[in-house]
Write an enzyme that holds these catalytic residues in place. Structure first.
Site, PDB file in Angstrom:
ATOM      1  N   GLY A  82       6.540 -42.747  62.055  1.00 55.13           N
ATOM      2  CA  GLY A  82       6.442 -42.484  60.610  1.00 55.13           C
ATOM      3  C   GLY A  82       7.508 -41.566  60.047  1.00 55.13           C
ATOM      4  CD  GLU A  85       3.898 -35.118  61.977  1.00 57.88           C
ATOM      5  OE1 GLU A  85       4.085 -36.281  61.535  1.00 57.88           O
ATOM      6  OE2 GLU A  85       3.128 -34.875  62.911  1.00 57.88           O
ATOM      7  CG  ASP A 104      -5.195 -37.745  57.209  1.00 54.19           C
ATOM      8  OD1 ASP A 104      -5.504 -37.589  56.024  1.00 54.19           O
ATOM      9  OD2 ASP A 104      -5.822 -38.517  57.963  1.00 54.19           O
ATOM     10  N   GLY A 107      -4.590 -32.857  60.269  1.00 55.51           N
ATOM     11  CA  GLY A 107      -3.817 -31.768  60.871  1.00 55.51           C
ATOM     12  C   GLY A 107      -3.979 -31.704  62.377  1.00 55.51           C
ATOM     13  CG  LEU A 165       1.416 -29.876  62.439  1.00 58.38           C
ATOM     14  CD1 LEU A 165       2.794 -30.302  62.913  1.00 58.38           C
ATOM     15  CD2 LEU A 165       1.437 -29.586  60.947  1.00 58.38           C
ATOM     16  CE  LYS A 185      -3.486 -39.490  53.059  1.00 55.27           C
ATOM     17  NZ  LYS A 185      -4.235 -40.441  53.925  1.00 55.27           N
TER      18      LYS A 185
HETATM   19  P1  IMP Z   1      -3.625 -36.195  61.448  1.00 59.36           P
HETATM   20  O1  IMP Z   1      -3.596 -35.865  62.897  1.00 59.36           O
HETATM   21  O2  IMP Z   1      -5.030 -36.556  60.990  1.00 59.36           O
HETATM   22  O3  IMP Z   1      -3.018 -35.144  60.558  1.00 59.36           O
HETATM   23  O4  IMP Z   1      -2.877 -37.567  61.274  1.00 59.36           O
HETATM   24  C1  IMP Z   1      -1.548 -37.666  61.132  1.00 59.36           C
HETATM   25  C2  IMP Z   1      -1.078 -39.083  61.418  1.00 59.36           C
HETATM   26  O5  IMP Z   1      -2.000 -40.071  60.934  1.00 59.36           O
HETATM   27  C3  IMP Z   1       0.195 -39.328  60.665  1.00 59.36           C
HETATM   28  O6  IMP Z   1       1.321 -38.910  61.406  1.00 59.36           O
HETATM   29  C4  IMP Z   1       0.139 -40.807  60.414  1.00 59.36           C
HETATM   30  O7  IMP Z   1       0.661 -41.502  61.518  1.00 59.36           O
HETATM   31  C5  IMP Z   1      -1.324 -41.127  60.274  1.00 59.36           C
HETATM   32  N1  IMP Z   1      -1.749 -41.164  58.855  1.00 59.36           N
HETATM   33  C6  IMP Z   1      -2.528 -40.271  58.224  1.00 59.36           C
HETATM   34  N2  IMP Z   1      -2.710 -40.608  56.928  1.00 59.36           N
HETATM   35  C7  IMP Z   1      -2.004 -41.748  56.739  1.00 59.36           C
HETATM   36  C8  IMP Z   1      -1.775 -42.597  55.592  1.00 59.36           C
HETATM   37  O8  IMP Z   1      -2.260 -42.378  54.466  1.00 59.36           O
HETATM   38  N3  IMP Z   1      -0.982 -43.678  55.793  1.00 59.36           N
HETATM   39  C9  IMP Z   1      -0.403 -43.968  57.008  1.00 59.36           C
HETATM   40  N4  IMP Z   1      -0.594 -43.202  58.107  1.00 59.36           N
HETATM   41  C10 IMP Z   1      -1.394 -42.105  57.966  1.00 59.36           C
HETATM   42 MG    MG Z   2       3.149 -38.578  62.093  1.00 64.51          MG
END
Ligand code: IMP
Ligand code: MG
Length: 174
Positions: free
Chosen positions: A42, A97, A101, A103, A106, A129
């Site tokens: 991404g 990044e 979302d 987190g 990360l 977000k």
């Molecule tokens: P986290 O670990 O929940 O913060 O997720 C992060 C990862 O989820 C990102 O690097 C994306 O690959 C994926 N992701 C989260 N939200 C979206 C979205 O709205 N569209 C596409 N991929 C998303």
């Molecule tokens: Mg990512």
């Protein structure tokens, strides 16, 4: 069901904002070397656009991470599919990044990188977000805070589609 993509942020808006963030990074690091760690897939478009606008000496490395298994949303366990090629000890690391979302990805990545003793460790994200956050991570550079919608384009996918869109859009199913 028909899928359409609504434009949330145009190519021009994204380019302009990346230029602003790059200027901020240039001011903060001055002429110090920055080691970018791009989180694939991404982060690929954002990393390139950002890197082109940085003035200091820059090196780049890439990681591929994925959530473990099917129900990892809650487990927070992240699998490293492609690890760093180079040591980061003593370097000014800037993680790039696509989107933060929950987190969880990360948080995991940061603790993994901290153990490798970088000189400094900062985060730069294209999208955030904040409503969705379940971990306590602080982000140093954010291009756009967005509402809780499913985003595609500029590197982000929906079932591996739409990564190539030059703008940021929202998938709508109707
Ligand atoms: P986290 O670990 O929940 O913060 O997720 C992060 C990862 O989820 C990102 O690097 C994306 O690959 C994926 N992701 C989260 N939200 C979206 C979205 O709205 N569209 C596409 N991929 C998303
Ligand atoms: Mg990512």
């Amino acid at each position: 069901m028909k899928e359409t993509v609504r434009v949330l942020l145009s190519e021009e808006e994204v380019d302009q904002r990346i230029a602003e963030i790059a200027a901020e990074i240039n001011r903060d690091y001055k002429d110090e070397h920055v080691h970018l760690i791009s989180v694939l897939k991404g982060g690929v478009f954002f990393t390139c656009e950002l890197a082109k606008r940085l003035d200091m000496p820059v090196s780049m490395d890439f990681m591929v991470v994925s959530s473990y298994g099917a129900s990892t949303k809650s487990s927070g366990i992240v699998k490293i599919v492609k690890d760093l090629d180079e040591e980061i000890a003593g370097k000014n690391v800037l993680v790039v990044e696509d989107i933060i979302d929950s987190g969880r990805t990360l948080s995991y990545l940061l603790s993994y990188l901290r153990k490798r003793n970088p000189r400094s460790l900062k985060i730069c994200t294209l999208l955030d977000k904040p409503e969705r956050r379940v971990t306590d991570v602080s982000v140093d550079y954010t291009c756009f805070q967005i509402p809780d919608e499913f985003i595609v384009g500029y590197g982000l996918d929906y079932a591996q589609k739409y990564r190539n869109l030059p703008y940021i859009g929202v998938v709508e199913l109707d």
